[in-house]
Design a protein around this motif. Structure first.
Motif: not given
Length: 486
Positions: A390-413
């Motif tokens: 569960v912790l590995q899945a959460n770490v992986r999901d949050f890492a992916v979402k963090e990168e996706q959010s950063r990429a989405a914010r940069e693209i939106a900017a």
């Protein structure tokens, strides 16, 4: 005749009476019309000419409207309807914050010079009131128009100066493209990073507990070892059943072989000699008889004597009295020897199979103890593994979402792919004013008010205004009428 109070209060009129009676009140009506029309005309000429600058934008569905849950996958990818997107963009365009950005960028003196002068002279406590007036003026001048099932939003901004109207509207669009990013693209990177670090710390603790559990119980890989033990136990049980089957077969064959050996002699005769003396004697006697027949007749005494001997000897041979044992030789019985060799082999096989059976039983007991130990440790192992997974899945999901959010914010900017400016505002060549509609409205209102005043005055006059009205009211003919004296 009716009482005077009844007919004096309710005169009867005909349509032809209204023209004459209203003409009688012409001076009052003209005065009322002139006053109201002059006031309306003065108000109409006080209205200023405004220049409407227009622009339009195309609104499409963008990435910022796609739902991305912070945790889990429930509802991922849900999007609003097109009307909801248009409504959201319209609300952003109409927000006071966006108008404040335009005023801060262009300056209040550039848009509303009078309010700028008032803002400069106002004390600190009243500056917000003056700024509120500017925002209300912009809100009044800005019109946002949408149509059903159309992704186009039209904007119109009116101002006394044509260049200022176009400049304000274009600045509004530029600030809108920047402002909408801060509204739609939320900055949740710090929260995601903090949550990811928290999960990583918990994952490190779970990994340490997992390693300690495996080390203390001398387990390399719990799942693999459990599967290997199960497979090994199946193989050993199969070997045990095969060994028991073979042992029973060998024991049965050994018992049958020992029973057969009791019936087989260890020695057997190799060969024996046959005694042919009687037969040889008989042949010799017959030869002598033939020899005598050459010298004597058949009924001679010597011949009869030989015939008597031959007859007795033949009877003895037929009766078996002349047969005797010859020489004999004995040796080892090969059947007995083969049975004895096979018995020895079966005995060795039985001993080996019993030893193998004992070894397999010992191994099965050891495997069973190990499997029972693993079964006892399995709940703890499952709990530790579940926590780690569960912790590995959460770490992986949050890492992916963090990168996706950063990429989405940069693209939106960097771009606004779903918002396209179809038409930028240009300085309008013609202005619009409400002078003519207001003059027409003042004329109509003044005429209607004058007519109402004339009718009111007409109905409030005492007596019977005309001879025809008197005739209809009194139901009497009017024979003559005299003019009113001063």
């Amino acid at each position: 005749m009716a009482p005077r109070s009844d007919w004096a209060m309710r005169p009867r009129y005909a349509p032809s009476d209204f023209v004459a009676l209203l003409w009688r009140e012409r001076f009052l009506m003209l005065a009322v019309f002139a006053v109201i029309f002059v006031i309306g005309a003065a108000f109409a000429f006080s209205l200023k000419t405004t220049y409407p600058a227009s622009s339009s934008i195309l609104v499409r569905l963008g990435q910022e409207y796609v739902y991305e849950p912070r945790a889990g996958d429930a509802g991922r990818g849900a999007v609003p309807e097109a009307e909801q997107v248009i409504q959201a963009e319209t609300e952003i365009l109409a927000s006071s914050e966006l108008k404040q950005r335009v005023i801060d960028r262009l300056g209040l003196s550039r848009i509303y010079p009078k309010l700028a002068a008032e803002f400069a002279e106002a004390p600190a406590g009243e500056k917000r009131i003056v700024m509120g007036k500017a925002l209300r003026a912009m809100e009044t001048s800005l019109k946002i128009q949408t149509a059903p099932d159309t992704p186009i939003v039209r904007l119109v901004f009116e101002h006394e100066d044509a260049g200022t109207a176009a400049l304000v509207l274009n600045t509004l669009l530029e600030e809108y493209l920047i402002f909408r990013r801060t509204v739609l693209v939320e900055s949740n990177l710090p929260a995601m990073e903090t949550q990811r670090l928290t999960f990583q710390e918990r994952l490190a603790e779970a990994d340490a507990a997992y390693e300690q559990f495996l080390t203390s119980n001398q387990i390399g890989d719990f799942v693999s070892e459990k599967a290997a033990l199960s497979q090994l136990q199946s193989q050993i049980e199969q070997q045990k059943y095969q060994t028991e089957t073979q042992l029973q077969d060998r024991v049965g064959r050994l018992a049958a072989l020992q029973a057969q050996m009791g019936q087989v002699s260890p020695e057997v005769g190799l060969y024996r000699d046959v005694n042919n003396a009687a037969s040889d004697k008989l042949v010799e006697l017959k030869l002598q008889r033939e020899d005598l027949l050459g010298r004597y007749r058949a009924d001679a005494q010597p011949v009869r004597d030989l015939d008597s001997q031959i007859s007795r000897l033949e009877q003895g041979i037929e009766a078996g009295r002349t047969t005797g044992e010859g020489a004999r030789r004995f040796g080892v019985n090969p059947v007995f020897q083969t049975l004895q060799t096979e018995r020895i082999q079966l005995q060795s096989e039985v001993a080996a199979l019993r030893q193998a059976q004992a070894t397999l039983n010992t191994q099965l007991a050891q495997l069973l103890d190990r499997r029972l130990k693993l079964a006892e440790l399995e709940p703890r192992f499952q709990a530790l593994s579940l926590d780690r997974d569960v912790l590995q899945a959460n770490v992986r999901d949050f890492a992916v979402k963090e990168e996706q959010s950063r990429a989405a914010r940069e693209i939106a900017a960097a771009s606004n792919d779903n918002i396209r400016i179809v038409q930028r505002a240009t300085a309008p060549a013609r202005g619009s004013s409400l002078k003519k509609p207001m003059l027409v409205l003042a004329f109509l209102f003044a005429g209607f008010t004058a007519l109402c005043a004339g009718l009111l005055r007409m109905f409030l006059r005492p007596g019977l205004p005309t001879a025809q009205s008197a005739s209809r009211t009194l139901d009497l003919p009017v024979l003559g009428a005299a003019p009113m004296k001063a």
